[in-house]
Design a protein around this motif. Structure first.
Motif, PDB file in Angstrom:
ATOM      1  N   LYS A 150     -11.430   5.385   2.890  1.00 46.08           N
ATOM      2  CA  LYS A 150     -12.290   5.218   1.860  1.00 46.08           C
ATOM      3  C   LYS A 150     -12.273   3.647   1.587  1.00 46.08           C
ATOM      4  O   LYS A 150     -13.505   2.926   0.832  1.00 46.08           O
ATOM      5  CB  LYS A 150     -10.560   4.891   0.681  1.00 46.08           C
ATOM      6  N   LEU A 151     -12.102   2.835   2.809  1.00 40.77           N
ATOM      7  CA  LEU A 151     -12.286   1.731   3.033  1.00 40.77           C
ATOM      8  C   LEU A 151     -13.050   0.781   4.047  1.00 40.77           C
ATOM      9  O   LEU A 151     -12.949   1.078   4.311  1.00 40.77           O
ATOM     10  CB  LEU A 151     -10.733   0.340   2.633  1.00 40.77           C
ATOM     11  N   LEU A 158     -12.895  -0.737  -6.184  1.00 38.39           N
ATOM     12  CA  LEU A 158     -12.167  -2.107  -6.294  1.00 38.39           C
ATOM     13  C   LEU A 158     -12.571  -2.753  -4.837  1.00 38.39           C
ATOM     14  O   LEU A 158     -12.359  -4.242  -4.988  1.00 38.39           O
ATOM     15  CB  LEU A 158     -10.790  -1.200  -6.011  1.00 38.39           C
ATOM     16  N   ALA A 180      -5.708   1.152 -13.044  1.00 37.32           N
ATOM     17  CA  ALA A 180      -6.676   0.989 -11.625  1.00 37.32           C
ATOM     18  C   ALA A 180      -8.051   0.640 -12.040  1.00 37.32           C
ATOM     19  O   ALA A 180      -8.682   1.298 -12.495  1.00 37.32           O
ATOM     20  CB  ALA A 180      -6.782   2.533 -11.474  1.00 37.32           C
ATOM     21  N   LYS A 200     -19.796   1.256  -9.202  1.00 39.21           N
ATOM     22  CA  LYS A 200     -19.459   1.618  -8.356  1.00 39.21           C
ATOM     23  C   LYS A 200     -20.893   1.908  -7.290  1.00 39.21           C
ATOM     24  O   LYS A 200     -21.674   2.557  -7.371  1.00 39.21           O
ATOM     25  CB  LYS A 200     -18.748   3.753  -8.058  1.00 39.21           C
ATOM     26  N   TYR A 258       3.889   8.023  -4.053  1.00 46.48           N
ATOM     27  CA  TYR A 258       2.768   7.211  -3.925  1.00 46.48           C
ATOM     28  C   TYR A 258       1.262   9.297  -3.886  1.00 46.48           C
ATOM     29  O   TYR A 258       1.585   9.302  -2.295  1.00 46.48           O
ATOM     30  CB  TYR A 258       2.040   6.941  -2.936  1.00 46.48           C
ATOM     31  N   ARG A 290      -7.206   5.300   5.072  1.00 47.55           N
ATOM     32  CA  ARG A 290      -7.806   4.213   4.701  1.00 47.55           C
ATOM     33  C   ARG A 290      -8.670   4.272   5.638  1.00 47.55           C
ATOM     34  O   ARG A 290     -10.304   3.661   4.693  1.00 47.55           O
ATOM     35  CB  ARG A 290      -6.643   2.559   5.583  1.00 47.55           C
ATOM     36  N   GLY A 325      -9.775  -0.038  -9.979  1.00 54.58           N
ATOM     37  CA  GLY A 325     -11.099   0.732  -9.273  1.00 54.58           C
ATOM     38  C   GLY A 325     -12.296   1.933 -10.182  1.00 54.58           C
ATOM     39  O   GLY A 325     -12.848   1.912 -10.355  1.00 54.58           O
ATOM     40  N   ALA A 370       0.772  -1.564   0.179  1.00 54.06           N
ATOM     41  CA  ALA A 370       0.043  -0.056  -0.101  1.00 54.06           C
ATOM     42  C   ALA A 370       0.786   1.082   0.056  1.00 54.06           C
ATOM     43  O   ALA A 370       1.978   1.366   0.614  1.00 54.06           O
ATOM     44  CB  ALA A 370      -1.264  -0.142   1.585  1.00 54.06           C
ATOM     45  N   TYR A 371       1.004   2.235  -0.615  1.00 53.85           N
ATOM     46  CA  TYR A 371       0.972   3.610  -0.446  1.00 53.85           C
ATOM     47  C   TYR A 371       2.446   3.459  -1.081  1.00 53.85           C
ATOM     48  O   TYR A 371       3.285   4.198  -0.279  1.00 53.85           O
ATOM     49  CB  TYR A 371       0.407   4.201   0.817  1.00 53.85           C
ATOM     50  N   ARG A 406       1.499  -8.410  -5.286  1.00 50.36           N
ATOM     51  CA  ARG A 406       0.759  -8.851  -4.717  1.00 50.36           C
ATOM     52  C   ARG A 406       0.901 -11.157  -4.781  1.00 50.36           C
ATOM     53  O   ARG A 406       0.340 -11.784  -5.331  1.00 50.36           O
ATOM     54  CB  ARG A 406      -1.091  -8.562  -4.635  1.00 50.36           C
ATOM     55  N   PRO A 465      -6.257   6.757 -15.078  1.00 56.55           N
ATOM     56  CA  PRO A 465      -4.972   6.414 -13.713  1.00 56.55           C
ATOM     57  C   PRO A 465      -4.249   5.549 -14.498  1.00 56.55           C
ATOM     58  O   PRO A 465      -4.649   4.833 -15.179  1.00 56.55           O
ATOM     59  CB  PRO A 465      -5.177   5.881 -12.409  1.00 56.55           C
ATOM     60  N   GLY A 481     -11.529  -6.647   1.327  1.00 54.24           N
ATOM     61  CA  GLY A 481     -10.208  -5.246   0.644  1.00 54.24           C
ATOM     62  C   GLY A 481     -10.235  -5.315  -0.734  1.00 54.24           C
ATOM     63  O   GLY A 481     -11.466  -5.530  -1.303  1.00 54.24           O
ATOM     64  N   PHE A 529     -10.099  -7.249  -6.768  1.00 61.82           N
ATOM     65  CA  PHE A 529      -9.182  -7.532  -7.983  1.00 61.82           C
ATOM     66  C   PHE A 529      -7.977  -7.161  -7.653  1.00 61.82           C
ATOM     67  O   PHE A 529      -7.686  -5.508  -7.174  1.00 61.82           O
ATOM     68  CB  PHE A 529      -9.778  -6.904  -8.642  1.00 61.82           C
ATOM     69  N   LYS A 530      -7.296  -7.042  -8.330  1.00 63.94           N
ATOM     70  CA  LYS A 530      -5.708  -6.793  -8.609  1.00 63.94           C
ATOM     71  C   LYS A 530      -5.694  -5.616  -9.867  1.00 63.94           C
ATOM     72  O   LYS A 530      -6.742  -6.083 -10.356  1.00 63.94           O
ATOM     73  CB  LYS A 530      -4.603  -8.107  -9.250  1.00 63.94           C
TER      74      LYS A 530
HETATM   75  N1  EPU Z   1     -10.005   5.424  -8.830  1.00 63.72           N
HETATM   76  C1  EPU Z   1     -11.448   5.501  -9.262  1.00 63.72           C
HETATM   77  N2  EPU Z   1     -12.481   4.858  -8.335  1.00 63.72           N
HETATM   78  C2  EPU Z   1     -12.120   4.314  -7.364  1.00 63.72           C
HETATM   79  C3  EPU Z   1     -11.630   3.920  -6.401  1.00 63.72           C
HETATM   80  C4  EPU Z   1      -9.983   4.745  -7.015  1.00 63.72           C
HETATM   81  O1  EPU Z   1     -11.741   6.480  -9.788  1.00 63.72           O
HETATM   82  O2  EPU Z   1     -13.414   3.419  -6.822  1.00 63.72           O
HETATM   83  C5  EPU Z   1      -8.880   5.436  -8.539  1.00 63.72           C
HETATM   84  C6  EPU Z   1      -8.396   6.885  -7.826  1.00 63.72           C
HETATM   85  O3  EPU Z   1      -9.190   7.758  -7.912  1.00 63.72           O
HETATM   86  C7  EPU Z   1      -6.703   6.605  -7.595  1.00 63.72           C
HETATM   87  C8  EPU Z   1      -6.605   5.046  -8.231  1.00 63.72           C
HETATM   88  O4  EPU Z   1      -7.975   5.196  -9.200  1.00 63.72           O
HETATM   89  O5  EPU Z   1      -6.455   7.586  -8.929  1.00 63.72           O
HETATM   90  C9  EPU Z   1      -5.904   4.678  -8.016  1.00 63.72           C
HETATM   91  O6  EPU Z   1      -6.966   4.425  -5.997  1.00 63.72           O
HETATM   92  P1  EPU Z   1      -6.067   4.508  -4.481  1.00 63.72           P
HETATM   93  O7  EPU Z   1      -5.500   5.127  -4.693  1.00 63.72           O
HETATM   94  O8  EPU Z   1      -7.162   4.234  -3.772  1.00 63.72           O
HETATM   95  O9  EPU Z   1      -5.166   2.938  -4.889  1.00 63.72           O
HETATM   96  P2  EPU Z   1      -6.086   1.426  -5.729  1.00 63.72           P
HETATM   97  O10 EPU Z   1      -5.227   1.592  -6.724  1.00 63.72           O
HETATM   98  O11 EPU Z   1      -7.592   1.723  -6.167  1.00 63.72           O
HETATM   99  C10 EPU Z   1      -4.460  -0.052  -4.702  1.00 63.72           C
HETATM  100  C11 EPU Z   1      -4.569  -1.464  -3.551  1.00 63.72           C
HETATM  101  C12 EPU Z   1      -4.656  -1.654  -2.216  1.00 63.72           C
HETATM  102  C13 EPU Z   1      -4.316  -0.356  -1.668  1.00 63.72           C
HETATM  103  C14 EPU Z   1      -3.824   0.936  -1.983  1.00 63.72           C
HETATM  104  C15 EPU Z   1      -3.059   2.269  -1.536  1.00 63.72           C
HETATM  105  C16 EPU Z   1      -3.988  -2.935  -4.981  1.00 63.72           C
HETATM  106  C17 EPU Z   1      -5.376  -4.089  -5.739  1.00 63.72           C
HETATM  107  N3  EPU Z   1      -4.832  -2.489  -4.242  1.00 63.72           N
HETATM  108  O12 EPU Z   1      -6.137   0.270  -4.624  1.00 63.72           O
HETATM  109  O13 EPU Z   1      -5.145  -2.557  -1.738  1.00 63.72           O
HETATM  110  O14 EPU Z   1      -4.305   0.311   0.049  1.00 63.72           O
HETATM  111  O15 EPU Z   1      -3.675   0.313  -3.647  1.00 63.72           O
HETATM  112  O16 EPU Z   1      -1.636   1.705  -2.127  1.00 63.72           O
HETATM  113  O17 EPU Z   1      -3.501  -3.149  -5.640  1.00 63.72           O
HETATM  114  C18 EPU Z   1      -6.008  -4.327  -0.329  1.00 63.72           C
HETATM  115  O18 EPU Z   1      -4.989  -4.456  -1.648  1.00 63.72           O
HETATM  116  O19 EPU Z   1      -6.612  -5.647  -0.212  1.00 63.72           O
HETATM  117  C19 EPU Z   1      -5.432  -2.916  -0.973  1.00 63.72           C
HETATM  118  C20 EPU Z   1      -6.650  -2.289  -0.275  1.00 63.72           C
END
Ligand code: EPU
Length: 340
Positions: A222-223, A295, A269, A280, A189, A219, A271, A123-124, A158, A257, A233, A236-237
């Motif tokens: 968002k989570l 995600l 991303a 969403k 990050y 966290r 998400g 993370a981060y 992962r 992104p 959590g 998906f990857k």
């Molecule tokens: N985003 C969206 N919509 C969403 C979610 C995300 O547009 O609903 C965009 C965000 O705006 C951003 C980008 O996607 O531009 C990335 O989002 P975020 O920083 O929230 O991180 P993530 O890539 O969605 C990953 C990890 C998380 C970890 C965060 C922070 C994976 C699968 N997930 O999420 O890990 O906390 O980065 O480093 O790699 C976990 O593995 O369970 C987990 C929570």
């Protein structure tokens, strides 16, 4: 016996064996080979990355190996061996108090230390592999001990040898972390520097405890809390695609992104892709896509593993049709070999 899992899915196993030492684990393995040979065996941690699709007609093993020892120390670094049954976040909080740094960005990730080494949690901008020195495990076949240096763990996003070629063959018993005695915040990050400034702090005077708190706050915002709403959590990857595919998508969606990944590839991303596909905050029966982080899939109460899987398949289908990308679950799907 009930199997604990953060998705809050009802699932039973024939037996759940929790061991608190290598000796107890070896005894359990010997007994299983004697009386229950052939039954499926599954090693779990705190159940924060599992989706049970059925009861598990077999035996679940779980580490409760606690404690830590300092194995070596220099002026700049400390090598601490930690029991696989310690909760990762509790160890991070303790390490910061002790002045051992490097894991701050992993704060509040649920799960045990052993699972952190299997899953290469991240993370981060920090991954478990950045602080792992070596991993110890015991063979579920014959109880023998094996030690893997970090370089032998085949770490990737992962991913590790324990999830790959050695899946199901070893119980992780101890993990040695290599931590720094001098705090260097990792703020690369997206959003972290801004979050530091918003707190009226600067990166030159930031303490490890302050950074931990910032990560915890992000966290929590968002989570979803699994105590309130079952989830595992990120479901998906984040997909890693060839550069040409990313370029093609970026020409159509310039705000998408994207991050550089290994071998010239590009990480997207998931998400964002799921949100763009319209999922969403949407539900399918008792399963839903979280409304603050697409995600994450959540159990709205009473969902079965199949309900969550149905939602997973629907999301995957729409992302595939819209973007030509195949999302891959990060969560491990568990089904009893006897039933599948
Ligand atoms: N985003 C969206 N919509 C969403 C979610 C995300 O547009 O609903 C965009 C965000 O705006 C951003 C980008 O996607 O531009 C990335 O989002 P975020 O920083 O929230 O991180 P993530 O890539 O969605 C990953 C990890 C998380 C970890 C965060 C922070 C994976 C699968 N997930 O999420 O890990 O906390 O980065 O480093 O790699 C976990 O593995 O369970 C987990 C929570």
């Amino acid at each position: 016996m009930k199997i604990e899992n953060t998705f809050g899915i009802e699932a039973e196993a024939r037996e759940v064996i929790t061991y608190d030492s290598e000796e107890a684990l070896r005894e359990a393995i010997a007994r299983i080979h004697k009386t229950d040979e052939g039954l499926p065996l599954l090693h779990v941690g705190a159940g924060s990355n599992l989706l049970f699709l059925s009861d598990f007609d077999g035996i679940i093993l779980k580490s409760n190996i606690k404690g830590h020892i300092i194995k070596a120390e220099t002026m700049d670094e400390v090598f601490v061996e930690v029991g696989s049954g310690e909760m990762c976040d509790e160890f991070i909080a303790y390490a910061i108090q002790m002045g051992w740094y490097g894991m701050e960005n992993l704060s509040l990730i649920p799960g045990q230390v052993g699972a952190a080494a299997v899953q290469n949690i991240g993370a981060y901008g920090v991954e478990a592999q950045d602080v792992i020195e070596e991993v110890k495990g015991i063979s579920l076949k014959d109880g023998s001990e094996r030690v893997w240096k970090k370089a032998d763990c085949q770490y990737g996003y992962r991913q590790s040898i324990f999830k790959g070629g050695l899946w199901g063959r070893y119980a992780i018993t101890r993990v040695t972390f290599r931590l720094k005695k001098h705090f260097e915040p990792k703020l690369q990050y997206g959003g972290l520097v801004k979050a530091v400034e918003e707190k009226g702090l600067t990166k030159d005077t930031l303490t490890a405890q302050e950074l931990r708190q910032i990560i915890i706050d992000i966290r929590r915002a968002k989570l979803p809390d699994p105590e309130v709403q079952g989830n595992a959590g990120s479901f998906f990857k984040n997909p890693i695609v060839p550069k040409e595919q990313a370029d093609r998508l970026l020409s159509e969606h310039p705000t998408m992104p994207h991050y550089p990944a290994d071998a010239g590839k590009v990480k997207l991303a998931a998400g964002w892709l799921i949100e763009q596909a319209g999922w969403k905050g949407k539900s399918l029966g008792p399963a839903a896509v979280h409304d603050r982080q697409a995600l994450v899939l959540v159990n709205k109460g009473e969902a079965t593993g199949d309900d969550i899987k149905r939602l997973c398949d629907a999301v995957k289908k729409d992302v595939r049709e819209r973007f030509g990308i195949e999302l891959e679950p990060e969560v491990n799907f568990i089904t009893s070999i006897h039933n599948s």
